[in-house]
Design an enzyme around this catalytic site. Sequence first.
Site, PDB file in Angstrom:
ATOM      1  N   GLU A  63      18.264 -13.159 -65.063  1.00 55.57           N
ATOM      2  CA  GLU A  63      18.227 -12.079 -66.250  1.00 55.57           C
ATOM      3  C   GLU A  63      16.591 -11.538 -66.267  1.00 55.57           C
ATOM      4  O   GLU A  63      15.635 -12.654 -66.287  1.00 55.57           O
ATOM      5  CB  GLU A  63      18.911 -11.904 -67.292  1.00 55.57           C
ATOM      6  N   GLU A  74      25.076 -13.260 -56.329  1.00 54.00           N
ATOM      7  CA  GLU A  74      24.644 -13.580 -55.241  1.00 54.00           C
ATOM      8  C   GLU A  74      23.985 -12.945 -54.038  1.00 54.00           C
ATOM      9  O   GLU A  74      24.132 -12.644 -53.270  1.00 54.00           O
ATOM     10  CB  GLU A  74      26.629 -12.204 -55.197  1.00 54.00           C
ATOM     11  N   CYS A 111      30.884  -7.805 -59.022  1.00 59.77           N
ATOM     12  CA  CYS A 111      30.573  -6.079 -58.793  1.00 59.77           C
ATOM     13  C   CYS A 111      30.377  -5.576 -57.778  1.00 59.77           C
ATOM     14  O   CYS A 111      29.905  -5.875 -56.303  1.00 59.77           O
ATOM     15  CB  CYS A 111      28.766  -6.793 -59.651  1.00 59.77           C
ATOM     16  N   CYS A 114      27.038  -5.889 -55.240  1.00 59.37           N
ATOM     17  CA  CYS A 114      26.988  -7.452 -54.664  1.00 59.37           C
ATOM     18  C   CYS A 114      28.169  -6.660 -53.496  1.00 59.37           C
ATOM     19  O   CYS A 114      28.005  -7.778 -52.484  1.00 59.37           O
ATOM     20  CB  CYS A 114      27.083  -8.277 -55.247  1.00 59.37           C
TER      21      CYS A 114
HETATM   22  N1  THU Z   1      26.445 -11.455 -63.047  1.00 60.08           N
HETATM   23  C1  THU Z   1      26.901 -11.900 -61.319  1.00 60.08           C
HETATM   24  O1  THU Z   1      25.871 -12.869 -60.775  1.00 60.08           O
HETATM   25  N2  THU Z   1      27.464 -11.511 -60.140  1.00 60.08           N
HETATM   26  C2  THU Z   1      28.161 -10.135 -60.201  1.00 60.08           C
HETATM   27  O2  THU Z   1      28.683 -10.369 -59.031  1.00 60.08           O
HETATM   28  C3  THU Z   1      28.185  -9.964 -61.835  1.00 60.08           C
HETATM   29  C4  THU Z   1      27.843  -9.695 -62.879  1.00 60.08           C
HETATM   30  C5  THU Z   1      25.167 -11.253 -63.583  1.00 60.08           C
HETATM   31  C6  THU Z   1      24.547 -10.292 -63.912  1.00 60.08           C
HETATM   32  C7  THU Z   1      24.224 -11.247 -65.531  1.00 60.08           C
HETATM   33  O3  THU Z   1      22.963 -12.093 -65.575  1.00 60.08           O
HETATM   34  C8  THU Z   1      25.491 -11.336 -65.957  1.00 60.08           C
HETATM   35  O4  THU Z   1      26.647 -11.975 -64.962  1.00 60.08           O
HETATM   36  C9  THU Z   1      26.363 -10.663 -66.619  1.00 60.08           C
HETATM   37  O5  THU Z   1      26.197  -9.721 -66.531  1.00 60.08           O
END
Ligand code: THU
Length: 162
Positions: A63, A74, A111, A114
């Site tokens: 982040e 991912e 998400c 991804c």
């Molecule tokens: N996140 C992922 O790493 N993969 C996903 O498919 C969805 C969300 C992360 C992004 C962010 O750092 C945290 O999860 C919350 O959204």
Amino acid sequence: MEKKSITINYQILLSDELNQIQKKIVNSSLSALKSSYSPYSKFKVGASVLLNNGKIVSASNQENISFPSGLCAERIALFASGSSYPSKKILSLAISTEYNFKSDDIIITPCGGCRQVMIEYEKKQGTKIEVLIRNFNKKILKFESVEDLIPFPFDVDLSKNF
Ligand code: THU
């Protein structure tokens, strides 16, 4: 009017129903989430990509105080494997998450951004990518193809109009 529908398929497996390779990559994704840099969401994600040369490329979500600048685990794992091993095929992608939920009866799936990246690698290589998602209740969702996660992706041949 024409009505259409799409069926997707997936399985829910207990961890002892996984084969040795599946166990290995799910465990790799679980280890990978330890390096998550997620001070803002506190939501840790680990992803591991298994290639057809036997290599496993793992990553965790990263982040940033400028929120859109962060990236999902991912995509980091997929882009890293695409950069380091561009000619290798991806056999599987395992994903694990960690968060302080009150209940473990929660299913987390990747998400949309991804999924779009996954489907492009699957189409480019011409063979299916298995996706294994470790749930909070330790059960595993198994998708035999990314198409089951994104059956209607954005896809267009832009070269056709030039
Ligand atoms: N996140 C992922 O790493 N993969 C996903 O498919 C969805 C969300 C992360 C992004 C962010 O750092 C945290 O999860 C919350 O959204």
